[in-house]
Design a protein around this motif. Structure first.
Motif, PDB file in Angstrom:
ATOM      1  N   GLY A  27     117.595 -29.384  41.102  1.00 55.56           N
ATOM      2  CA  GLY A  27     117.181 -29.231  39.715  1.00 55.56           C
ATOM      3  C   GLY A  27     115.730 -29.628  39.555  1.00 55.56           C
ATOM      4  O   GLY A  27     115.147 -30.295  40.409  1.00 55.56           O
ATOM      5  N   GLY A  28     115.137 -29.199  38.437  1.00 57.11           N
ATOM      6  CA  GLY A  28     113.756 -29.566  38.151  1.00 57.11           C
ATOM      7  C   GLY A  28     112.766 -29.030  39.154  1.00 57.11           C
ATOM      8  O   GLY A  28     111.680 -29.587  39.333  1.00 57.11           O
ATOM      9  N   ARG A  74     111.811 -18.382  25.953  1.00 55.77           N
ATOM     10  CA  ARG A  74     110.537 -19.044  26.252  1.00 55.77           C
ATOM     11  C   ARG A  74     110.051 -18.553  27.617  1.00 55.77           C
ATOM     12  O   ARG A  74     110.847 -18.344  28.527  1.00 55.77           O
ATOM     13  N   ASP A  75     108.757 -18.414  27.749  1.00 51.85           N
ATOM     14  CA  ASP A  75     108.140 -18.027  29.017  1.00 51.85           C
ATOM     15  C   ASP A  75     107.595 -19.291  29.671  1.00 51.85           C
ATOM     16  O   ASP A  75     106.726 -19.972  29.107  1.00 51.85           O
ATOM     17  N   CYS A  76     108.108 -19.599  30.858  1.00 50.08           N
ATOM     18  CA  CYS A  76     107.724 -20.847  31.560  1.00 50.08           C
ATOM     19  C   CYS A  76     107.092 -20.533  32.908  1.00 50.08           C
ATOM     20  O   CYS A  76     107.351 -21.216  33.898  1.00 50.08           O
ATOM     21  N   HIS A 117     106.971 -25.410  41.418  1.00 46.06           N
ATOM     22  CA  HIS A 117     108.173 -25.085  40.644  1.00 46.06           C
ATOM     23  C   HIS A 117     108.374 -26.006  39.447  1.00 46.06           C
ATOM     24  O   HIS A 117     109.447 -26.010  38.841  1.00 46.06           O
ATOM     25  N   GLN A 118     107.363 -26.785  39.079  1.00 45.79           N
ATOM     26  CA  GLN A 118     107.424 -27.644  37.900  1.00 45.79           C
ATOM     27  C   GLN A 118     106.598 -27.012  36.787  1.00 45.79           C
ATOM     28  O   GLN A 118     105.458 -26.612  37.003  1.00 45.79           O
ATOM     29  N   ASP A 142      98.739 -12.054  31.673  1.00 41.70           N
ATOM     30  CA  ASP A 142      98.930 -11.440  32.980  1.00 41.70           C
ATOM     31  C   ASP A 142      99.095 -12.531  34.032  1.00 41.70           C
ATOM     32  O   ASP A 142      98.283 -12.669  34.947  1.00 41.70           O
ATOM     33  N   VAL A 143     100.141 -13.334  33.899  1.00 43.58           N
ATOM     34  CA  VAL A 143     100.371 -14.453  34.807  1.00 43.58           C
ATOM     35  C   VAL A 143     101.750 -14.313  35.448  1.00 43.58           C
ATOM     36  O   VAL A 143     102.537 -13.447  35.079  1.00 43.58           O
ATOM     37  N   TYR A 144     102.032 -15.191  36.399  1.00 45.46           N
ATOM     38  CA  TYR A 144     103.323 -15.195  37.091  1.00 45.46           C
ATOM     39  C   TYR A 144     103.536 -16.596  37.643  1.00 45.46           C
ATOM     40  O   TYR A 144     102.668 -17.479  37.503  1.00 45.46           O
ATOM     41  N   THR A 145     104.674 -16.852  38.293  1.00 40.96           N
ATOM     42  CA  THR A 145     105.032 -18.224  38.649  1.00 40.96           C
ATOM     43  C   THR A 145     104.110 -18.857  39.689  1.00 40.96           C
ATOM     44  O   THR A 145     104.010 -20.070  39.764  1.00 40.96           O
ATOM     45  N   GLN A 146     103.425 -18.041  40.486  1.00 40.75           N
ATOM     46  CA  GLN A 146     102.502 -18.577  41.494  1.00 40.75           C
ATOM     47  C   GLN A 146     101.040 -18.438  41.067  1.00 40.75           C
ATOM     48  O   GLN A 146     100.132 -18.578  41.881  1.00 40.75           O
TER      49      GLN A 146
END
Length: 459
Positions: free
Chosen positions: A167-168, A230-232, A238-239, A439-443
């Motif tokens: 988690g987290g 929500r967009d996170c 990964h935090q 125009d973003v993403y998780t990385q």
């Protein structure tokens, strides 16, 4: 649904969420008891609560992770209920069961629900059974290296190794070749055993350049509704660092599908209290996949509160007291755009390494469309034992453009001296053209903001 007495709540958490719970209880006319460690004697929540009780030493294992001490504190102070906040024991089914076995009200989902959804493999199975899409990968835990190799070859590299009890953002490893797989599986198992007490892992297909979208749901055990998304996607390791809503990268049709899927999952398991269903979304293919469910209040819950006008913590209290949901899905309307940034005691120039020490200056922003949730004040001596979150700055605007402008103004007004913080990182993020263009993403933080920085490999 049987109504229960809810006159006094013990808060089994710390930091800004403890302050948030105290405020919700005071609004509802409910007395509060703040459980605190020896390191937290001077925190704002201790001063704000009606009562406070020390439950142990500064280490989490001596205090906030000590379930028997927390339950004993609740009984000694005459509390009827325990609110776990987030972190620590907030998603621990055994603690929730022990609270109920002690004759107290647990302000959250049932122990069985926490147990089921806390097991990432079982949660995926529940999602599949509810008709919610999940990514390709292992249906059960991975028991051998050969099984891992077979699954990875079937779904195709890269793959993501994940701790079943994780988690987290912890307990996750990206693997891009068979050569890396065996070593990564072994390390992931060892890390998961140390962090979560279980070395079980499973494998998912890893998708590049995806968005992390989550849906806030709320249920009373019978009826479940969603309160938008929500967009996170702005993260490091990964935090989450910034959250905004609604997720404007989604078109209306895709947004409706994701929200309905989250509500469908909650309804299928008879969910009670606040919960968050998390998805990854491929903006190109417009496909989305369930990744996990958080069975607690989220750090980023103010985004939803600002958009909907619903007091989520207050709703937790009323549902825990046996009240049915006072809202229907038709009552939920999202207005404008909200963004939350986490101001952490971390040095963004040194791989976001946590900092501790005395806060000399602590000046938070104000003005139209600005909310601040914090437990910190000037002169506060920040202990080194806990999460590095100092404050959350949340802004609202009629649209995303106005929300960003207000966030820039809010960050400009903010002053924190004495320790390093992520304030400068957020100011830099808001100056990025890609962020302004959504125009973003998780990385994105790792690959774009620190692409030539020596710490990139640490992110």
């Amino acid at each position: 649904m049987m109504k229960k007495t809810l006159k006094k709540v013990l808060i089994a958490s710390r930091g800004e969420i403890a302050v948030r719970i105290i405020r919700a209880c005071r609004d509802a006319g409910i007395a509060t008891v703040q459980a605190y460690s020896e390191a937290d004697r001077e925190t704002a929540a201790v001063y704000m609560a009606d009562e406070s009780v020390c439950i142990g030493g500064p280490k989490p294992s001596e205090s906030y992770l000590n379930g028997p001490a927390l339950i004993n504190a609740a009984k000694q102070t005459g509390a009827d209920a325990v609110h776990p906040g987030y972190g620590f024991l907030s998603e621990n089914a055994e603690f929730a069961q022990a609270v109920e076995d002690a004759g107290l009200i647990y302000i959250g989902p049932s122990p069985d629900t926490i147990r089921t959804m806390g097991d990432k493999v079982r949660a995926r199975q529940c999602a599949q059974q509810a008709g919610v899409p999940v990514g390709s990968g292992s249906y059960n835990t991975v028991d051998s290296n050969q099984q891992a190799i077979d699954i990875a070859n079937e779904v195709g590299y890269p793959v993501l190794i994940k701790a079943v009890a994780g988690g987290g953002g912890r307990g996750m490893r990206v693997v891009r070749s068979e050569k890396e797989l065996e070593e990564s599986i072994s390390r992931a198992r060892n890390e998961a055993e140390v962090a979560f007490g279980s070395g079980e892992v499973y494998i998912e297909k890893y998708l590049e350049k995806i968005r992390h979208i989550e849906v806030q749901i709320f249920g009373d055990g019978q009826n479940v509704l969603h309160l938008g998304d929500r967009d996170c996607s702005i993260q490091r390791r990964h935090q989450k660092l910034l959250e905004e809503g609604p997720a404007s990268v989604l078109d209306q049709e895709l947004q409706n599908r994701i929200r309905s899927a989250a509500r469908q999952l909650g309804q299928s398991i008879g969910y009670r209290s606040a919960g968050t269903v998390e998805f990854i979304v491929d903006p190109q293919s417009r496909e989305f996949y369930f990744i996990e469910m958080n069975t607690r209040i989220q750090v980023e819950h103010p985004v939803t509160e600002i958009l909907t006008g619903v007091d989520l913590v207050g709703l937790q209290l009323s549902v825990a007291a046996g009240e049915p949901l006072s809202l229907s899905q038709e009552d939920i309307h999202l207005h404008g755009h909200a963004i939350e940034v986490r101001i952490n005691a971390e040095d963004p120039a040194k791989a976001f390494i946590p900092c501790a020490g005395k806060i000399v200056v602590f000046q938070m922003p104000a003005g139209p469309g600005v909310r601040v949730d914090t437990h910190v004040y000037a002169g506060y001596d920040l202990p080194p034992y806990y999460d590095s979150l100092l404050a959350k700055i949340i802004v609202w605007g009629q649209n995303r453009t106005q929300a960003i402008a207000r966030l820039k103004r809010a960050l400009h007004e903010t002053r924190i001296e004495g320790i390093e913080t992520t304030l400068s990182f957020h100011q830099r993020l808001l100056s990025e053209e890609a962020f302004a263009n959504n125009d973003v993403y998780t990385q994105f933080v790792k690959e774009k903001m620190y692409e030539k920085h020596p710490m990139r490999k640490l992110l």
